[in-house]
Design an enzyme around this catalytic site. Structure first.
Site, short mmCIF file in Angstrom:
data_model
loop_
_atom_site.label_atom_id
_atom_site.label_comp_id
_atom_site.label_asym_id
_atom_site.label_seq_id
_atom_site.Cartn_x
_atom_site.Cartn_y
_atom_site.Cartn_z
N ASP A 42 39.23 20.32 2.66
CA ASP A 42 39.42 21.46 3.57
C ASP A 42 40.86 21.55 4.08
O ASP A 42 41.31 22.63 4.45
CB ASP A 42 38.48 21.38 4.77
CG ASP A 42 37.06 21.80 4.43
OD1 ASP A 42 36.80 22.21 3.28
OD2 ASP A 42 36.20 21.71 5.32
N ARG A 121 24.45 26.61 7.32
CA ARG A 121 25.74 27.30 7.28
C ARG A 121 25.86 28.33 8.42
O ARG A 121 26.94 28.50 8.98
CB ARG A 121 25.95 27.97 5.93
CG ARG A 121 27.32 28.62 5.82
CD ARG A 121 27.87 28.50 4.46
NE ARG A 121 29.06 29.33 4.31
CZ ARG A 121 30.00 29.10 3.44
NH1 ARG A 121 29.92 28.06 2.65
NH2 ARG A 121 31.03 29.89 3.33
#
Length: 178
Positions: A42, A121
């Site tokens: 990330d 999510r």
């Protein structure tokens, strides 16, 4: 355990919201700190203002092109050249770039069924936020389905069922690398 000459490079790849970062952080707390490096994929997203993004609602932050893989690979090679015993790389796209995959000794691929993945999510706050409500179904899930086809039948990749209790996953991976 890694040899004295080369570190053991672990890849924690696969599904979004599957526990990869949680496992990496757990291992970081269990292994000797001076012999461990953790790299989060990330941290290698292209910046929002990069020419890599169209910013028209069609950008997919969940595909290989979203990452500066050259920089990630350079950083992994740098860590390998240092005196670490373990290097942990975690992210959603670890095995799509063969240059990176070749550097990884132990490969784990985290999996989740659709409903569980989507429910996890929606609890996350992404920055930048997902551009539209259908993003998960239109952009992310098809890419993950392709990953499943590519990686779930490979003998060199251990599947991690992310519906299991996270402590059991952590302990199993720790036992596997020691």
């Amino acid at each position: 355990m890694a040899s004295e000459l080369a570190p053991l490079v672990l890849g924690l790849g696969g599904v979004t919201c599957g526990g990869k970062t949680t496992v990496a952080n757990y291992l970081k707390g269990q292994l000797p700190k001076d012999s461990l490096a953790v790299i989060h994929q990330d941290d290698y997203y292209w910046p929002e203002d990069s020419s890599h993004w169209k910013n028209d609602g069609t950008d997919n932050w969940d595909e290989l092109a979203a990452f500066d893989m050259d920089k990630l690979i350079k950083d992994v090679k740098e860590k390998i050249s240092q005196k670490f015993h373990y290097i942990i790389i975690e992210g959603i796209m670890l095995y799509e770039d063969l240059r990176l995959e070749e550097l990884i000794d132990r490969k784990y691929f985290f999996i989740l069924p659709y409903e569980e993945c989507k429910s996890r999510r929606v609890l996350r706050a992404y920055e930048p936020p997902e551009p539209y409500p259908e993003y998960f179904d239109v952009m992310y899930w098809p890419v993950y389905q392709q990953q499943l086809e590519l990686f779930t039948h490979r003998a060199d990749i251990k599947l991690v069922d992310s519906t299991n209790i996270i402590e059991a996953i952590q302990d199993a991976i720790l036992a596997d690398i020691q």
